[in-house]
Design a protein around this motif. Structure first.
Motif, mmCIF file in Angstrom:
data_model
loop_
_atom_site.group_PDB
_atom_site.id
_atom_site.type_symbol
_atom_site.label_atom_id
_atom_site.label_comp_id
_atom_site.label_asym_id
_atom_site.label_seq_id
_atom_site.Cartn_x
_atom_site.Cartn_y
_atom_site.Cartn_z
ATOM 1 N N ARG A 1 -1.617 4.320 4.494
ATOM 2 C CA ARG A 1 -1.973 2.929 4.812
ATOM 3 C C ARG A 1 -0.797 1.975 4.530
ATOM 4 O O ARG A 1 -0.981 0.811 4.188
ATOM 5 N N LYS B 1 4.937 -7.635 11.101
ATOM 6 C CA LYS B 1 4.289 -6.733 10.150
ATOM 7 C C LYS B 1 3.710 -5.547 10.914
ATOM 8 O O LYS B 1 3.076 -5.718 11.948
ATOM 9 N N ARG B 2 3.930 -4.357 10.376
ATOM 10 C CA ARG B 2 3.444 -3.134 11.043
ATOM 11 C C ARG B 2 2.570 -2.338 10.081
ATOM 12 O O ARG B 2 2.924 -2.137 8.920
ATOM 13 N N SER B 3 1.422 -1.857 10.631
ATOM 14 C CA SER B 3 0.490 -1.056 9.847
ATOM 15 C C SER B 3 0.681 0.422 10.196
ATOM 16 O O SER B 3 0.602 0.813 11.371
ATOM 17 N N GLN B 4 0.908 1.253 9.197
ATOM 18 C CA GLN B 4 1.117 2.684 9.401
ATOM 19 C C GLN B 4 -0.175 3.385 9.801
ATOM 20 O O GLN B 4 -0.163 4.379 10.533
ATOM 21 N N GLU B 5 -1.294 2.814 9.381
ATOM 22 C CA GLU B 5 -2.581 3.478 9.625
ATOM 23 C C GLU B 5 -2.962 3.432 11.092
ATOM 24 O O GLU B 5 -3.383 4.442 11.676
ATOM 25 N N ASN B 6 -2.862 2.287 11.727
ATOM 26 C CA ASN B 6 -3.290 2.166 13.125
ATOM 27 C C ASN B 6 -2.141 1.849 14.087
ATOM 28 O O ASN B 6 -2.366 1.572 15.262
ATOM 29 N N ASN C 1 0.838 -1.216 0.000
ATOM 30 C CA ASN C 1 0.000 0.000 0.000
ATOM 31 C C ASN C 1 0.868 1.260 0.000
ATOM 32 O O ASN C 1 0.625 2.225 0.739
ATOM 33 N N GLU D 1 1.981 -0.636 4.917
ATOM 34 C CA GLU D 1 2.211 -1.803 5.764
ATOM 35 C C GLU D 1 3.623 -2.343 5.473
ATOM 36 O O GLU D 1 3.942 -2.678 4.335
ATOM 37 N N ASP E 1 -0.395 -0.718 14.473
ATOM 38 C CA ASP E 1 -0.414 -2.060 15.066
ATOM 39 C C ASP E 1 0.728 -2.915 14.482
ATOM 40 O O ASP E 1 1.176 -2.709 13.352
ATOM 41 N N SER F 1 6.713 -5.110 6.437
ATOM 42 C CA SER F 1 6.964 -6.426 7.052
ATOM 43 C C SER F 1 8.441 -6.775 6.904
ATOM 44 O O SER F 1 9.055 -6.528 5.863
#
Length: 457
Positions: free
Chosen positions: A101, A292-297, A89, A103, A299, A105
């Motif tokens: 958004r 794996k890391r999500s930029q949006e939340n 994304n 992500e 997490d 990894s």
């Protein structure tokens, strides 16, 4: 193997390169006067040491051995780890534009080898290293065998040159006697002309033998890369006579020589490669583990994965069939090599027996009779009872017998060396020498390197 008198006795000396070669010569003092200019003698042991240390063919095996050792070290290594970084994304359109958004990894991955693949790989590398060692031993043995044959050639030519020199001396003495008879009117001028021709022919024969000897010495020196011979003569004895060993015993020893060990080592390598190939029928498992890391939340989550390839059994079975066919071809090649070596050994055995008997008969019976006949013919010629042609014929008959003796002795020694090379069994009875049972690495013991002092009758 001096020109005259013969000095030197071959004895035992272990050489290196993973097998013992009994190829030494013990120098014995000569009864002749010491020459004004010292001469250098070369023994078979010294020549063999030079060849084994300097011949390019053996130096190649040093690099092959290093390559095989490195391959064995590589076989011990485990599969490498792989680091993977993945972005999703990223720089899209609409809601996925920019990095809102994004992500990310990060994971490491590798392969889990199954089916005893590491053990099979190590066994194959070890078999390859053993094959290189066997090839080096066989190559060293072949080189020393070739060296021994060339060494005997130089020795034989030294004796032939001495015989030609002796014959020249006899013809010169005969020329003086013929000249005296011609001056006394007891012989025609034609005999003097024939005597001069005989001297000139003897001189040419001596020059030919000298040229052949120099060429043979250079051929010997070139085996260790020398541009010219750095020795004056080879040292040893041509008159070594040994009793023949029973051929069945020689044949049994033939089956354990380095030449056939190469086939055995090749068969072991092929078996190890086949086992390694068969392990490929068991698929390896590829694994992956990361986060794996999500930029949006903001997490973070753990990621893991496994993958197993779907093997093509038909292709795998085809590779195994090819390996099995190569193994069968190798067995047939080994059987063919055994038959060829057996025929070669039998031929050498027979020639050694006949040549040894011929040497004994010439020395004990024929040469004494011809020597006696020459003495009687010379005495009769000086008394005017025989012609110069009769005297010349008697000298030629003796010379031909002496040349026949040299040829028979050389043939016997050559075949004796070949028998020992092929069988690894020394023909000379010497309890002080190492035997194959005394050293596991001995593959060629040469009683051609053992002799007592002798001279041409």
């Amino acid at each position: 193997m001096l020109v005259t008198p013969l000095i030197g006795r071959f004895s035992a000396l272990p050489l290196c390169y993973c097998f013992i070669l009994i190829l030494s010569l013990l120098s014995a003092p000569s009864d002749a006067a010491v020459p004004a200019k010292p001469t250098t003698s070369l023994t078979l042991a010294q020549a063999a040491e030079r060849v084994l240390q300097q011949h390019p063919q053996l130096q190649v095996f040093d690099w092959r051995s290093q390559a095989a050792a490195t391959e064995q070290e590589l076989a011990l290594l485990k599969p490498d780890l792989t680091l993977a970084l993945q972005a999703e994304n990223l720089l899209g359109s609409g809601e996925l534009s920019g990095v809102k958004r994004l992500e990310l990894s990060v994971a490491i991955s590798s392969v889990l080898e199954l089916g005893n693949k590491p053990q099979a790989r190590i066994a194959s590398a070890s078999a390859q290293q053993a094959l290189v060692l066997a090839q080096r031993q066989a190559s060293s043995l072949d080189l020393v065998g070739e060296l021994t044959q060339q060494f005997i050639s130089v020795l034989t030519l030294q004796h032939q040159l001495q015989l030609a020199s002796d014959n020249l001396l006899l013809t010169e003495q005969a020329l003086l006697q013929v000249k005296q008879r011609v001056q006394q009117g007891a012989a025609p001028d034609a005999e003097l002309l024939r005597a001069k021709v005989a001297v000139r022919q003897a001189q040419l024969q001596q020059g030919l033998r000298q040229a052949e000897l120099e060429s043979s010495k250079l051929a010997l020196a070139s085996m260790w890369g020398a541009q010219q011979a750095d020795f004056d003569q080879v040292s040893g004895d041509l008159w070594l006579l040994t009793d023949s060993v029973a051929f069945p015993l020689l044949y049994q020893r033939l089956l354990a020589t380095p030449q056939l060990e190469v086939f055995a080592a090749t068969a072991r390598l092929q078996q190890a490669q086949l086992a390694q190939l068969q392990t490929q029928s068991v698929a390896d498992v590829s694994w992956q583990l990361g986060i794996k890391r999500s930029q949006e939340n903001r997490d973070i989550a753990l990621i893991a994965g496994f993958s197993v390839p779907l093997l093509n059994q038909q292709r795998q079975q085809g590779a195994v069939k090819i390996a099995l066919a190569e193994q069968q071809a190798q067995r047939l090649n080994q059987q063919s090599a055994v038959l060829q070596l057996r025929a070669r050994l039998y031929q050498a055995w027979q020639q050694h027996r006949y040549s040894s008997l011929l040497v004994r008969d010439l020395k004990r019976e024929i040469l004494p009779l011809l020597t006696q006949a020459l003495a009687q013919t010379e005495a009769a010629y000086l008394l005017g009872r025989y012609s110069y042609a009769d005297w010349l014929s008697a000298r030629q008959a003796l010379q031909e017998a002496q040349l026949q003796l040299l040829d028979a002795a050389s043939t016997a020694l050559r075949n004796q060396a070949l028998i020992e090379q092929l069988s690894g069994l020394p023909l000379a009875d010497n309890s002080s020498l190492p035997r194959p049972s005394q050293h596991k690495n001995m593959s060629f013991s040469s009683s051609t390197a053992m002799a007592t002092e002798g001279s041409l009758p």
